[in-house]
Enzyme design. Sequence first.
Site, PDB file in Angstrom:
ATOM      1  N   LYS A   1      12.425 -48.307 -50.992  1.00 12.97           N
ATOM      2  CA  LYS A   1      12.072 -46.923 -51.808  1.00 12.97           C
ATOM      3  C   LYS A   1      11.390 -47.104 -53.186  1.00 12.97           C
ATOM      4  O   LYS A   1      11.734 -48.098 -53.950  1.00 12.97           O
ATOM      5  CB  LYS A   1      13.234 -46.001 -51.933  1.00 12.97           C
ATOM      6  CG  LYS A   1      13.626 -45.447 -50.400  1.00 12.97           C
ATOM      7  CD  LYS A   1      12.693 -44.423 -50.210  1.00 12.97           C
ATOM      8  CE  LYS A   1      13.240 -43.087 -50.668  1.00 12.97           C
ATOM      9  NZ  LYS A   1      12.515 -42.208 -50.043  1.00 12.97           N
TER      10      LYS A   1
ATOM     11  N   SER B   1      15.733 -46.811 -54.803  1.00 10.36           N
ATOM     12  CA  SER B   1      17.025 -46.159 -54.275  1.00 10.36           C
ATOM     13  C   SER B   1      18.165 -47.096 -54.245  1.00 10.36           C
ATOM     14  O   SER B   1      17.946 -48.238 -54.082  1.00 10.36           O
ATOM     15  CB  SER B   1      16.896 -45.816 -52.471  1.00 10.36           C
ATOM     16  OG  SER B   1      18.070 -45.766 -51.906  1.00 10.36           O
TER      17      SER B   1
ATOM     18  N   GLU C   1       8.801 -35.381 -59.812  1.00 13.91           N
ATOM     19  CA  GLU C   1       9.775 -34.460 -59.096  1.00 13.91           C
ATOM     20  C   GLU C   1      10.590 -33.717 -60.290  1.00 13.91           C
ATOM     21  O   GLU C   1      11.098 -32.508 -60.017  1.00 13.91           O
ATOM     22  CB  GLU C   1      10.722 -35.351 -58.269  1.00 13.91           C
ATOM     23  CG  GLU C   1      10.137 -35.938 -57.153  1.00 13.91           C
ATOM     24  CD  GLU C   1      11.075 -36.801 -56.459  1.00 13.91           C
ATOM     25  OE1 GLU C   1      11.910 -36.266 -55.565  1.00 13.91           O
ATOM     26  OE2 GLU C   1      11.058 -38.331 -56.670  1.00 13.91           O
TER      27      GLU C   1
ATOM     28  N   HIS D   1      -4.992 -23.860 -47.423  1.00 10.51           N
ATOM     29  CA  HIS D   1      -3.975 -24.048 -46.595  1.00 10.51           C
ATOM     30  C   HIS D   1      -3.354 -25.473 -46.144  1.00 10.51           C
ATOM     31  O   HIS D   1      -2.658 -25.391 -45.293  1.00 10.51           O
ATOM     32  CB  HIS D   1      -4.409 -23.086 -45.186  1.00 10.51           C
ATOM     33  CG  HIS D   1      -4.899 -21.772 -45.297  1.00 10.51           C
ATOM     34  ND1 HIS D   1      -4.472 -20.727 -45.382  1.00 10.51           N
ATOM     35  CD2 HIS D   1      -6.546 -21.593 -45.696  1.00 10.51           C
ATOM     36  CE1 HIS D   1      -5.290 -19.830 -45.606  1.00 10.51           C
ATOM     37  NE2 HIS D   1      -6.612 -20.088 -45.694  1.00 10.51           N
TER      38      HIS D   1
END
Length: 462
Positions: A287, A281, A294, A160
Amino acid sequence: MTTQDNKTWSGRFSEPVDELVKRYTASVEFDKRLAPFDIQASLAHATMLEACGIIATQDLTDIRRGLMQIKQEILEGKFSWLLDLEDVHLNIENRLTALVGDAGKRLHTGRSRNDQVATDVRLYLRHAIDELQEGIRDLQYSILDLAARHIRTIMPGYTHLQVAQPVSFAHHLMAYFEMLKRDAERIADCRKRVNRLPLGAAALAGTSYPIKREMVAELLGFDGVSENSLDAVSDRDFIIEFTACAALIMTHLSRFSEELILWMNPRLGFIDIADRFCTGSSIMPQKKNPDVPELVRGKTGRVNGNLVSLLTLMKSQPLAYNKDNQEDKEPLFDSVDTLTQTLRIFSDMVRGITVKPDAMRSAAMQGYATATDLADYLVKKGLPFRDAHEAVALAVRFAEQNSCDLSELTLEKLKEFSPLVADDVYSVLTLEGSLASRDHIGGTAPRQVEAAITKARKDLEG
Ligand code: ARG
């Protein structure tokens, strides 16, 4: 695309095909990648035709010479693909006839594009599967190498997505090894059904020439011939099956990606992914984004979609061949390409992972990951499991209220929850004790994981 004279198909037609229709129906732009397999299949077909006395020996010699030249032209990028000639098959046949004359026109004897294309795609996919097996193995080795260094690196295991029980990082990684092992088995099994020769089915009903299908099958390395001509030209099960395997592999890699992304989040900070797999970024200077995992996650959507496309392509087709089937190639090629690239990049990325054992350990220390161990300890001392469960639940509640770990409670305090607690309790409350106690096949005990890695390596090599 250059256009030849705007010919009609044959004497049967009274006007040429509409330009728009020509573009709509042509597949050469994407099926030209089948060319090496088309040539391979044509060589085998021609060899058989000659052996059966259907074409002359001189014809075979000419066809061979012509096809070898075409192969060379394609390799060197000198072959001119014509949209007017619709697909890879007609382009090659047309060039062959230009090169060797009548012999080229005899190649299509006893054959149709229907059984031809089915044969080409099977040869292509068989080759692709063999390459993909290499890609899977390579990733499996990357996982093994990383796992071997982290048999004693402890992280929280989750259910979970909440802290459940401690596991080793190696044990966690080896779960992906198992998935990939099944994936390899699955595509190996799929290959059996790919490796059947449809050629000889001709358009749909077979051919009246005295052909020898087994000979062609042997020349092309097929395990056998398809046993019903209608099925041979209309069957795309093997493509659907492969695409399903590909979707499942991508799904596994997508799950892995999701974990890498989570682990890289500074709140967890379990790992770092090498800079070469990340980007920055354009606006936020701090970043570092995990673009590769991804994109793996994102591309999985497309590969899963290809499976649905193909199932939908087939669901309403009457026997036998229908032009719809031309639409099988782009989803198949896309799945093969995406999977091939993903496996490669993933393997490199896994090799570039930096593990941060301290962060893993401190996360495992939070969330009372050894609570089950305490319950099991009480059970071993004679308490029924349900009572042990309740006693430990109360202990966890107390520890939580006092912001400490179970291992930080005093012996007297622990005894309040159960008089069965003795001073040997602390060994089960440690992360190491918890791991070591799960000492059976499939468990996270270091010696079991070590054995699992050794076995995995042996299986891969064997
Ligand atoms: N380009 C076609 C395909 O991909 C080849 C087979 C065409 N057969 C036909 N009868 N038009 O399926």
